[in-house]
Design an enzyme around this catalytic site. Structure first.
Site, PDB file in Angstrom:
ATOM      1  N   PRO A   2       0.814  -1.215   0.000  1.00  0.00           N
ATOM      2  CA  PRO A   2       0.000   0.000   0.000  1.00  0.00           C
ATOM      3  C   PRO A   2       0.850   1.270   0.000  1.00  0.00           C
ATOM      4  O   PRO A   2       1.953   1.305   0.539  1.00  0.00           O
ATOM      5  CB  PRO A   2      -0.797  -0.118   1.296  1.00  0.00           C
ATOM      6  CG  PRO A   2      -0.814  -1.562   1.607  1.00  0.00           C
ATOM      7  CD  PRO A   2       0.499  -2.094   1.119  1.00  0.00           C
ATOM      8  N   GLU A   3       0.317   2.301  -0.633  1.00  0.00           N
ATOM      9  CA  GLU A   3       0.950   3.609  -0.602  1.00  0.00           C
ATOM     10  C   GLU A   3       0.638   4.283   0.739  1.00  0.00           C
ATOM     11  O   GLU A   3      -0.272   3.883   1.472  1.00  0.00           O
ATOM     12  CB  GLU A   3       0.417   4.472  -1.747  1.00  0.00           C
ATOM     13  CG  GLU A   3       0.414   3.800  -3.096  1.00  0.00           C
ATOM     14  CD  GLU A   3       1.759   3.823  -3.799  1.00  0.00           C
ATOM     15  OE1 GLU A   3       2.534   4.760  -3.612  1.00  0.00           O
ATOM     16  OE2 GLU A   3       2.023   2.874  -4.563  1.00  0.00           O
ATOM     17  N   LYS A  51       4.400   3.925   6.136  1.00  0.00           N
ATOM     18  CA  LYS A  51       3.537   2.780   5.863  1.00  0.00           C
ATOM     19  C   LYS A  51       3.291   1.931   7.107  1.00  0.00           C
ATOM     20  O   LYS A  51       2.756   0.832   7.022  1.00  0.00           O
ATOM     21  CB  LYS A  51       4.134   1.928   4.752  1.00  0.00           C
ATOM     22  CG  LYS A  51       4.270   2.682   3.431  1.00  0.00           C
ATOM     23  CD  LYS A  51       4.807   1.780   2.350  1.00  0.00           C
ATOM     24  CE  LYS A  51       4.966   2.536   1.036  1.00  0.00           C
ATOM     25  NZ  LYS A  51       5.409   1.651  -0.055  1.00  0.00           N
ATOM     26  N   ARG A 250      10.786  -4.297  -9.027  1.00  0.00           N
ATOM     27  CA  ARG A 250       9.481  -3.666  -9.191  1.00  0.00           C
ATOM     28  C   ARG A 250       9.177  -3.451 -10.664  1.00  0.00           C
ATOM     29  O   ARG A 250      10.082  -3.235 -11.471  1.00  0.00           O
ATOM     30  CB  ARG A 250       9.450  -2.291  -8.488  1.00  0.00           C
ATOM     31  CG  ARG A 250       9.740  -2.313  -6.989  1.00  0.00           C
ATOM     32  CD  ARG A 250       8.600  -2.913  -6.213  1.00  0.00           C
ATOM     33  NE  ARG A 250       8.815  -2.765  -4.772  1.00  0.00           N
ATOM     34  CZ  ARG A 250       8.287  -1.793  -4.046  1.00  0.00           C
ATOM     35  NH1 ARG A 250       7.524  -0.880  -4.615  1.00  0.00           N
ATOM     36  NH2 ARG A 250       8.515  -1.724  -2.752  1.00  0.00           N
TER      37      ARG A 250
END
Length: 282
Positions: A2-3, A51, A250
């Protein structure tokens, strides 16, 4: 993963149902904390740090959780059926008279003294959505390793806390450089860190990580998730690749016309309105 804006919303939901209330139920289903006597303690607050989620309890305790890829907190009204997954995926349950927060598939569940929080979040850079935001320090950290690819520098939580892969790709686009551009070659780094903060702030109370200002499905991002589709700015097909070393690599997205700098050699780009797409350095 999640951002930071998603974690901010999760913290806000948890804070609404838990803060100021004594815990009527508390169940940590992880080794080492399963018998922790938390029921009856009042929840002081739930705060995000990058985060990370910090649920602070009276008596000087903090429940630290991290969602990583699969974790999720769900909030249910009193008597409402829990629907976030099977019981065996539940890692934490915190209940008050207002409702119940259930943590599913949480990879990190840790109970520690509040005074020891720095041990788990002290390494983080300025929080894009936190009270400690410091753009000057953010720029200093971002450029501390000038030869590092920009997307790696943006994703490093020790530089700026809260950026995930969506925003890292989108920020490279708005800066007009490819993800492989060296951080030290970034034009106007002060503008980029402020743009990063503005993006997360605009989305902290809504889902979607909207970076274009257009909330319509399919138009919310400049390049992220748009592989093979036309760039919203120049209509050149967006390209995709990988950055980093497996298993921590990524997926990256970039427009070969709008973004200048190094990139893998590819041949699939076609000209946009502004001219021929160039997948290599320009």
């Amino acid at each position: 993963m999640p951002e930071g804006d998603s974690v901010y919303r999760a913290a806000a939901r948890l804070h609404d149902v838990l803060a100021g209330q004594p815990l009527t139920s508390a169940d940590l289903r992880v080794p080492g904390y399963a018998t922790a006597p938390l029921a009856g303690r009042r929840v002081l607050e739930v705060r995000p740090r990058g985060k990370h989620l910090l649920t602070r309890l009276e008596g000087g305790l903090t429940l630290h959780t991290h969602l990583r890829v699969e974790g999720r907190w769900e909030v249910y009204r009193p008597g409402e059926r829990w629907t976030g997954g099977p019981d065996w995926q539940i890692r934490a349950v915190l209940g008050t008279d207002r409702g119940t927060a259930v943590g599913y598939r949480l990879p990190v569940v840790e109970l520690l003294r509040t005074t020891d929080e720095r041990r788990i979040v002290g390494h983080l850079g300025p929080d894009l959505l936190g009270p400690d935001w410091d753009p000057v320090e953010a720029v200093r950290r971002l450029l501390a390793r000038p030869a590092r690819p920009l997307i790696e520098a943006l994703l490093d939580q020790r530089n700026l806390a809260g950026i995930g892969n969506v925003y890292a790709n989108e920020l490279c686009f708005v800066a007009g450089v490819t993800p492989w551009t060296e951080a030290g070659e970034l034009p106007h780094p002060d503008r980029l860190v402020e743009r990063a903060r503005a993006m997360l702030d605009a989305n902290k109370l809504r889902p979607g990580h909207i970076t274009t200002g257009d909330t319509r499905p399919g138009y919310q991002h400049w390049v992220y998730g748009r592989a093979g589709r036309p760039c919203p700015r120049c209509v050149t097909p967006v390209l995709t690749g990988r950055q980093g070393t497996p298993p921590r690599d990524r997926v990256v997205f970039w427009c070969p016309y709008c973004q200048r700098g190094p990139a893998p050699e590819v041949t699939s780009a076609r000209p946009g309105r502004g001219g021929a797409g160039r997948p290599s350095a320009r």
